[in-house]
Design an enzyme around this catalytic site. Structure first.
Site, PDB file in Angstrom:
ATOM      1  N   SER A 239      18.416  25.161 -69.808  1.00  0.00           N
ATOM      2  CA  SER A 239      18.592  23.971 -68.912  1.00  0.00           C
ATOM      3  C   SER A 239      18.220  22.706 -69.296  1.00  0.00           C
ATOM      4  CB  SER A 239      18.106  24.289 -67.382  1.00  0.00           C
ATOM      5  OG  SER A 239      16.614  24.339 -67.596  1.00  0.00           O
TER       6      SER A 239
ATOM      7  N   HIS B 182      11.638  21.036 -65.615  1.00  0.00           N
ATOM      8  CA  HIS B 182      12.814  19.936 -65.769  1.00  0.00           C
ATOM      9  C   HIS B 182      12.364  18.478 -65.706  1.00  0.00           C
ATOM     10  CE1 HIS B 182      16.237  22.624 -63.895  1.00  0.00           C
ATOM     11  NE2 HIS B 182      16.239  23.018 -65.147  1.00  0.00           N
TER      12      HIS B 182
ATOM     13  N   ASP C  66      18.555  18.953 -59.431  1.00  0.00           N
ATOM     14  CA  ASP C  66      18.147  20.214 -58.699  1.00  0.00           C
ATOM     15  C   ASP C  66      18.413  20.010 -57.368  1.00  0.00           C
ATOM     16  OD1 ASP C  66      17.408  21.038 -61.159  1.00  0.00           O
ATOM     17  OD2 ASP C  66      15.237  20.972 -60.753  1.00  0.00           O
TER      18      ASP C  66
END
Length: 141
Positions: free
Chosen positions: A32, A80, A105
């Site tokens: 990701s 992230h 997200d």
């Protein structure tokens, strides 16, 4: 047989250093965040609370920082990037997204959820490439 306390002390010190260092390394388990880092890479992190020591202030993170947070939508901590910071009813909320993901997200994140921040050196994330594959294999990931 003589006991060499200096030698024993040196082994204890080395063991403590290794254990502390291990607590500051995270294995990347997904793609990701590509191309910033890849599955199997290890990232060096600083912790919001490490044995009572605040290595960074989660409420002082900025857009562009890569953080590890307790996600409401996933069972494991997520690594992230912060893409926006906003104020909702007097509470600072963070919008976080994987660099390789199409969407942010699903939920806003508070500073209480942010547990770690990936260390940067000269504006580059500190990454050890590919060594985490052994850990992923051992964990069946």
């Amino acid at each position: 047989m003589e006991i060499d306390f200096k030698e024993i002390a040196s082994y204890v010190i080395i063991l403590i250093i290794v254990l502390i260092a291990a607590q500051h390394l995270n294995v990347v388990v997904s793609g990701s965040m590509e191309p910033a880092f890849y599955r199997g890479d290890i990232v060096l992190v600083e912790k919001a609370n490490f044995l009572g020591i605040n290595e960074f202030d989660p409420s002082a993170v900025e857009v562009g920082d890569v953080v590890v947070y307790d996600a409401a939508w996933y069972d494991e901590p997520v690594i992230h990037r912060i893409i926006n910071i906003t104020d909702i009813n007097g509470t600072t909320m963070y919008v976080i997204k994987g660099d390789n993901n199409d969407k942010a997200d699903p939920y806003y994140v508070t500073s209480d959820q942010i547990q770690e921040k990936v260390v940067t050196f000269n504006d580059n994330l500190v990454i050890i490439p590919k060594i985490g594959y052994l850990s992923l294999w051992l964990r069946g990931l």
